[in-house]
Design a protein around this motif. Structure first.
Motif, short mmCIF file in Angstrom:
data_model
loop_
_atom_site.label_atom_id
_atom_site.label_comp_id
_atom_site.label_asym_id
_atom_site.label_seq_id
_atom_site.Cartn_x
_atom_site.Cartn_y
_atom_site.Cartn_z
N THR A 89 -35.92 -25.84 -0.71
CA THR A 89 -36.09 -25.34 -2.20
C THR A 89 -36.87 -24.07 -2.01
O THR A 89 -37.15 -23.36 -3.25
CB THR A 89 -36.47 -26.03 -3.03
OG1 THR A 89 -37.94 -26.87 -2.51
CG2 THR A 89 -35.57 -27.36 -3.49
N LYS A 90 -37.40 -23.63 -0.93
CA LYS A 90 -38.28 -22.17 -0.79
C LYS A 90 -37.19 -21.14 -0.13
O LYS A 90 -36.96 -20.38 -0.76
CB LYS A 90 -39.39 -22.39 -0.09
CG LYS A 90 -40.44 -21.31 0.14
CD LYS A 90 -40.06 -20.25 0.89
CE LYS A 90 -41.23 -19.00 0.72
NZ LYS A 90 -40.89 -17.86 1.62
N HIS A 91 -37.02 -21.49 1.29
CA HIS A 91 -36.31 -20.28 1.91
C HIS A 91 -34.85 -20.13 1.64
O HIS A 91 -34.34 -18.72 1.69
CB HIS A 91 -36.50 -20.54 3.53
CG HIS A 91 -35.79 -21.67 4.04
ND1 HIS A 91 -36.18 -22.79 4.30
CD2 HIS A 91 -34.40 -21.55 4.40
CE1 HIS A 91 -35.27 -23.60 4.93
NE2 HIS A 91 -34.12 -22.82 4.89
N PHE A 92 -34.12 -21.09 1.13
CA PHE A 92 -32.95 -20.90 0.82
C PHE A 92 -32.70 -20.04 -0.44
O PHE A 92 -31.75 -19.27 -0.75
CB PHE A 92 -31.95 -22.27 0.48
CG PHE A 92 -31.60 -22.81 1.57
CD1 PHE A 92 -31.43 -22.31 3.01
CD2 PHE A 92 -31.23 -24.18 1.71
CE1 PHE A 92 -31.18 -23.08 4.16
CE2 PHE A 92 -30.83 -25.02 2.98
CZ PHE A 92 -30.66 -24.47 4.14
N ALA A 145 -35.85 -29.99 -6.30
CA ALA A 145 -34.47 -29.52 -6.76
C ALA A 145 -33.94 -30.10 -7.93
O ALA A 145 -33.20 -29.78 -8.74
CB ALA A 145 -33.39 -29.93 -5.51
N ARG A 146 -34.20 -31.49 -7.81
CA ARG A 146 -33.99 -32.25 -9.14
C ARG A 146 -34.26 -31.92 -10.65
O ARG A 146 -33.92 -31.84 -11.30
CB ARG A 146 -34.32 -33.80 -8.92
CG ARG A 146 -33.73 -34.90 -9.83
CD ARG A 146 -34.36 -36.12 -9.76
NE ARG A 146 -35.91 -36.13 -10.00
CZ ARG A 146 -36.35 -36.13 -11.43
NH1 ARG A 146 -35.50 -36.07 -12.21
NH2 ARG A 146 -37.85 -36.18 -11.45
N LEU A 147 -35.90 -31.42 -10.27
CA LEU A 147 -36.37 -31.01 -11.56
C LEU A 147 -35.66 -29.66 -12.13
O LEU A 147 -35.55 -29.50 -13.30
CB LEU A 147 -37.94 -30.91 -11.40
CG LEU A 147 -38.83 -31.90 -11.24
CD1 LEU A 147 -40.20 -31.62 -11.01
CD2 LEU A 147 -38.73 -32.76 -12.59
N LYS A 148 -35.44 -28.78 -11.27
CA LYS A 148 -34.72 -27.57 -11.23
C LYS A 148 -33.27 -27.68 -12.09
O LYS A 148 -33.04 -27.06 -12.98
CB LYS A 148 -34.56 -26.78 -10.03
CG LYS A 148 -34.07 -25.40 -10.33
CD LYS A 148 -35.30 -24.58 -10.83
CE LYS A 148 -34.96 -22.96 -10.92
NZ LYS A 148 -36.28 -22.33 -11.69
N LEU A 149 -32.58 -28.68 -11.34
CA LEU A 149 -31.19 -29.08 -11.93
C LEU A 149 -31.40 -29.50 -13.36
O LEU A 149 -30.74 -29.15 -14.38
CB LEU A 149 -30.56 -30.09 -11.26
CG LEU A 149 -29.90 -29.62 -9.60
CD1 LEU A 149 -29.63 -30.75 -8.90
CD2 LEU A 149 -28.91 -28.66 -9.90
N ASN A 150 -32.34 -30.59 -13.70
CA ASN A 150 -32.72 -30.96 -15.17
C ASN A 150 -32.98 -29.79 -15.91
O ASN A 150 -32.53 -30.02 -17.07
CB ASN A 150 -33.83 -32.20 -15.06
CG ASN A 150 -33.29 -33.25 -14.55
OD1 ASN A 150 -32.18 -33.62 -14.04
ND2 ASN A 150 -34.06 -34.30 -13.80
#
Length: 424
Positions: A185-188, A395-400
């Motif tokens: 969730t950082k470099h990508f 990633a889950r928090l970002k999707l939410n």
């Protein structure tokens, strides 16, 4: 929010605080993951009694990281990791509005920067958030009596990770270091989308050139190089990639870019972007081969990616042609234009990565610090990747926050994936 008691600081102008506060709050709109972490930290106080030093680019996004750490109870102090990356209004607001000691001034000289590193170590940190590993390296070289106070460090640059691994291999790293840079969730996202967009933003602000039709040479095809090449291609540039890694060179070719050695690219490039984390990837003979008026910039952490000592030594004259653009006249009669003094162009001439990208990068930083505290005394010295469950949670928090739903495995599917007895 009422103004906090003003701590010791060294910033350009405290009267800039109102503007800085507005910009910090604007950035927060695009940082929902870090906001959720800050709210949890405020309740749980995971950093109560912890002295923390952050050596980062002092931007509005970093301001929101500092707020989260302080909400978690940290006795936090912030210094700049690069002389040209500080946003002075943001630095002022962190002091005036949030009560966080900040020692950072845009354009500070090297002597001031190193003095601030010493002040950071005077804070006697338990945790170091580093950006390039200068604070950690200085601690090991000059303050070994303080190393027993360190719980660990976190690092989010390729350059810093290279240095930390070298420290470990030399047997001088006596505490754990969290490799935030390589979290998915950082470099990508940060390296590819953040660096890609913000680097071109910095180039365009500094020059106002049209990229369409230009030959843009991207030096290095890691995640940052991929982002720069992708965005330059999208704006109509003819992109050339140089690499030393065979797999990455092949990938660049398959992605549709011309690939060649720097010795060949030097004479055809209109704009050069370095993103390698290595030294003198544009060296003396490359500068000599460049066409008249070639534009050179760096988006790696340190300016030594460019051999600017050679340019400065050989130039017959120098003039500032635009803010953040210096033209050096060489003995050959040709000139080369260096942007942002060779420092990170996306922060020197622009505002760095978009807040939505830094939301995930700084969520990793905050949770990496929490991981170090929770595992105090349990982790051996070394460089550790971010645990997968932390990466997935971010990633889950970002999707939410984006209102995006995804599928989940059924129990039957989980059983199948863990079984070897069921075939086709």
């Amino acid at each position: 929010m009422t103004a906090a008691a003003q701590p010791k600081c060294e910033v350009k102008d405290l009267s800039l605080a109102p503007q800085g506060k507005e910009r910090i709050e604007w950035a927060e709109r695009e940082m929902p993951v870090l906001r959720q972490i800050r709210e949890r930290f405020a309740k749980e106080k995971p950093f109560e009694g912890i002295r923390l030093v952050a050596c980062c680019h002092v931007t509005t996004e970093t301001g929101n990281l500092a707020r989260a750490l302080k909400a978690g109870g940290a006795d936090a102090m912030l210094i700049a990791s690069n002389p040209l990356s500080t946003q002075d209004d943001n630095a002022a607001s962190l002091v005036v509005d949030y009560g966080i000691p900040v020692f950072a001034i845009k354009g500070e000289d090297n002597e001031t920067y190193h003095r601030h590193v010493q002040l950071a170590l005077d804070h006697k940190p338990n945790i170091i958030i580093d950006d390039g590993s200068d604070v950690t390296a200085t601690l090991i070289k000059e303050r070994q009596h303080q190393m027993g106070d360190i719980i660990g460090t976190t690092e989010e640059t390729t350059t810093g990770i290279v240095r930390l691994r070298a420290m470990f291999n030399d047997g001088v790293l006596s505490f754990p270091a969290m490799n935030v840079n390589d979290a998915e969730t950082k470099h990508f996202f940060d390296n590819r989308y953040g660096t890609g967009q913000s680097t071109l933003d910095g180039i365009i602000r500094a020059t106002n050139i049209l990229l369409a039709g230009k030959t843009v040479v991207v030096v290095g095809y890691g995640w940052c190089g991929k982002g720069c090449a992708l965005r330059a291609k999208g704006m109509g540039a003819d992109v050339v990639v140089t690499e030393v890694n065979a797999v990455r060179a092949l990938e660049a070719k398959m992605d549709g870019f011309r690939v060649m050695p720097m010795n060949q690219a030097a004479s055809i490039g209109d704009v050069f972007i370095t993103v390698t984390g290595n030294k003198h990837v544009i060296d003396a003979h490359h500068f000599d081969a460049m066409k008249d008026g070639a534009i050179v910039c760096n988006s790696g952490h340190f300016d030594l990616e460019l051999n600017l000592d050679y340019v400065k030594e050989k130039a017959t004259s120098k003039r500032v042609v635009r803010q953040f653009a210096e033209e050096y006249h060489m003995p050959s009669g040709k000139s080369v234009i260096v942007l942002g003094e060779g420092r990170l162009i996306n922060l020197a001439a622009a505002e760095g990565h978009p807040s939505a990208v830094m939301d995930m990068s700084f969520a990793n930083q905050a949770l990496a610090c929490e991981h170090l505290v929770k595992n105090k005394g349990k982790l051996q010295p070394g460089v550790y990747n971010i645990p997968e469950d932390i990466d997935q949670e971010i990633a889950r928090l970002k999707l939410n926050a984006l209102g995006i739903e995804m599928d989940t495995l059924t129990q039957d599917q989980i059983d199948y994936l863990n079984s070897w007895t069921v075939g086709t």
